[in-house]
Design an enzyme around this catalytic site. Structure first.
Site, PDB file in Angstrom:
ATOM      1  N   GLY A 222      22.784  -5.230   1.137  1.00  0.00           N
ATOM      2  CA  GLY A 222      21.713  -6.221   1.275  1.00  0.00           C
ATOM      3  C   GLY A 222      20.592  -5.831   2.210  1.00  0.00           C
ATOM      4  N   GLY A 252      23.027  -0.675  -1.592  1.00  0.00           N
ATOM      5  CA  GLY A 252      22.502  -0.121  -2.836  1.00  0.00           C
ATOM      6  C   GLY A 252      21.046   0.261  -2.608  1.00  0.00           C
ATOM      7  N   ARG A 288      12.308  -5.915 -12.501  1.00  0.00           N
ATOM      8  CA  ARG A 288      12.346  -6.631 -11.213  1.00  0.00           C
ATOM      9  C   ARG A 288      11.152  -7.561 -10.976  1.00  0.00           C
ATOM     10  NH1 ARG A 288      12.323  -4.601  -6.636  1.00  0.00           N
ATOM     11  NH2 ARG A 288      13.957  -5.843  -5.707  1.00  0.00           N
ATOM     12  N   CYS A 317       5.059  -7.847 -25.723  1.00  0.00           N
ATOM     13  CA  CYS A 317       4.415  -9.094 -26.156  1.00  0.00           C
ATOM     14  C   CYS A 317       5.051 -10.249 -25.403  1.00  0.00           C
ATOM     15  CB  CYS A 317       4.622  -9.271 -27.647  1.00  0.00           C
ATOM     16  SG  CYS A 317       3.146  -8.909 -28.542  1.00  0.00           S
ATOM     17  N   GLU A 318       4.851 -10.299 -24.104  1.00  0.00           N
ATOM     18  CA  GLU A 318       5.417 -11.314 -23.212  1.00  0.00           C
ATOM     19  C   GLU A 318       4.391 -11.545 -22.123  1.00  0.00           C
ATOM     20  OE1 GLU A 318       8.348 -12.920 -22.998  1.00  0.00           O
ATOM     21  OE2 GLU A 318       9.467 -11.910 -24.585  1.00  0.00           O
TER      22      GLU A 318
HETATM   23  C1  LIG Z   1      28.915  -7.205  -3.894  1.00  0.00           C
HETATM   24  C2  LIG Z   1      27.659  -6.429  -3.702  1.00  0.00           C
HETATM   25  N1  LIG Z   1      27.639  -5.460  -2.784  1.00  0.00           N
HETATM   26  C3  LIG Z   1      26.530  -4.720  -2.573  1.00  0.00           C
HETATM   27  C4  LIG Z   1      25.378  -4.934  -3.292  1.00  0.00           C
HETATM   28  C5  LIG Z   1      24.166  -4.089  -2.993  1.00  0.00           C
HETATM   29  O1  LIG Z   1      23.099  -4.833  -2.554  1.00  0.00           O
HETATM   30  P1  LIG Z   1      21.784  -4.118  -2.035  1.00  0.00           P
HETATM   31  O2  LIG Z   1      21.304  -3.235  -3.123  1.00  0.00           O
HETATM   32  O3  LIG Z   1      20.851  -5.229  -1.758  1.00  0.00           O
HETATM   33  O4  LIG Z   1      22.162  -3.343  -0.818  1.00  0.00           O
HETATM   34  C6  LIG Z   1      25.351  -5.947  -4.248  1.00  0.00           C
HETATM   35  C7  LIG Z   1      24.120  -6.210  -5.001  1.00  0.00           C
HETATM   36  O5  LIG Z   1      23.949  -7.076  -5.767  1.00  0.00           O
HETATM   37  C8  LIG Z   1      26.520  -6.710  -4.464  1.00  0.00           C
HETATM   38  O6  LIG Z   1      26.550  -7.690  -5.367  1.00  0.00           O
END
Ligand SMILES: Cc1ncc(COP(=O)(O)O)c(C=O)c1O
Length: 390
Positions: A222, A252, A288, A317-318
């Site tokens: 996150g 991520g 996104r 086409c949106e």
């Molecule tokens: C359980 C869980 N862990 C980690 C992540 C990674 O999140 P981020 O890309 O914001 O670090 C997500 C993303 O949806 C998630 O659902």
């Protein structure tokens, strides 16, 4: 937010000479630098990359080489993780729905570490995969600040069990013969406020005091791109130390977002009541902006004329197929290219075949050459599942 690194920008020019747009391009050095920054901030944590952010095998294999593990959210992702060379103990599968068929498939494939997401999930996993190593996901019921679709730690979200249900979920898991390693929280994505993390850590500390001891504390991912991780990390590390547990993280976006761009060419301008720049990438390639109202910086890869303010209109086409709004850019010539920045996370992985659009080419800049991570999908392959037997 910083723009393109000049070396990578020069490399993009060479890619434009060889490849048709639109394409995704990633800078390996940037991913490596992010892994290094994360390790420097959290020296003792185990890192599970949330592979949904970018599941290209060529990236996953590099992460494996750097000692990063994977967080998966579907059996397909677990299969991909194993195909990339990760071992069962290096893959953590989360997700709110694990069907009996999915659990049977995992038994065949080799059961990874598992995240339990509800009482029903705990009961079903125990029934189908007793003896598995699991973590229980907590919904900390906090008012985290981010887009509604990304706020997994709010009480209204579908994820995790509320603090008051943790005891019951643990009982179900343990009675069913699961090995509970610890608790897990993922507060949400693209979080920019350290206070959200602090509030989450406080909830976890209370739960560990009440239900511990455990071996592991998983604080999820996150991390927003603007978050000061070095300032936040000591608090997470301090918590893990006080609780005597191993710290796990699941970033991520933080590891790959800034490494990736979506490169598109401009094919003219048009005016309605707004001024549009028409480009060959859209919502089928990068969802996104439409899904989350995400704002991606855009950098021109041309010199161009006098600046103008444009909305970037994709080919779908949106009405919502607008990749960016109110951009001031030098006026391009037809065929000039743009880089849509911060597209390395949840870009290609969320791309779709909407409007029979083939998924785009994906390239990795190794510092010396372009490596093709994934070929542009052939249009013919879109018909495969529809071909009749006769
Ligand atoms: C359980 C869980 N862990 C980690 C992540 C990674 O999140 P981020 O890309 O914001 O670090 C997500 C993303 O949806 C998630 O659902």
């Amino acid at each position: 937010m910083s723009g393109l690194n000049p070396h990578f920008k020069a490399a993009l020019q060479s890619a434009l000479e060889r490849y048709e747009t639109p394409f995704y391009a990633y800078d390996l050095a940037s991913i490596q630098a992010r892994v290094g920054a994360l390790r420097a901030a959290f020296p003792k944590a185990e890192v599970f990359f949330a592979m949904k952010a970018n599941p290209r095998l060529g990236i996953l294999r590099r992460l494996l080489g750097w000692g990063v593990f994977l967080e998966a959210v579907s059996v397909g992702e677990v299969r991909r993780a194993y195909a990339a060379g990760f071992k069962r103990t290096e893959v953590l599968l989360n997700g709110p729905v694990k069907t009996p068929a999915a659990l049977a498939e995992l038994k065949e494939l080799g059961v990874p570490l598992l995240g339990l997401d509800s009482l029903a999930d705990a009961e079903r996993v125990a029934r189908h995969l007793p003896g598995s190593h699991v973590l229980l996901r907590v919904n900390p019921d906090l008012p985290v600040v981010t887009h509604d679709h990304l706020a997994t730690g709010r009480g209204e979200s579908k994820f995790g069990v509320l603090p008051q249900d943790v005891g019951q979920a643990l009982e179900i898991a343990r009675a069913g013969g699961l090995d509970v390693l610890g608790l897990h929280v993922h507060l949400g994505s693209a979080l920019e406020h350290p206070e959200d993390f602090r509030a989450g850590y406080a909830v976890m500390e209370r739960l560990y005091q009440e239900y511990g001891p455990f071996e592991v504390l998983n604080l999820g991912g996150g991390f927003g791109l603007g978050l000061d991780l070095a300032a936040l990390a000591p608090e997470a590390l301090g918590l893990a130390e006080r609780l005597g547990v191993e710290l796990w993280l699941e970033p991520g976006r933080y590891l790959v977002a800034e490494a990736g761009v979506l490169v598109t060419r401009t094919w003219g301008t048009k005016q309605t009541r707004r001024n549009f720049l028409l480009v060959d990438a859209g919502m089928s390639h990068l969802l996104r902006p439409m899904l989350y109202g995400a704002e991606h910086p855009v950098e021109p890869l041309y010199a161009g004329g006098a600046p103008q303010t444009f909305d970037l209109a994709g080919p779908a086409c949106e009405s919502g197929d607008i990749l960016a709004r109110g951009l001031t850019l030098p006026t391009p010539q037809e065929g000039d290219a743009l880089a849509i920045l911060q597209a390395g996370a949840y870009g290609s992985s969320m791309s779709s075949n909407y409007l029979d659009t083939p998924r785009p080419l994906e390239l990795l800049w190794t510092g010396e050459e372009w490596e093709v991570l994934r070929q542009r999908q052939s249009w013919e392959s879109l018909l495969l599942e529809e071909q009749s037997e006769g």
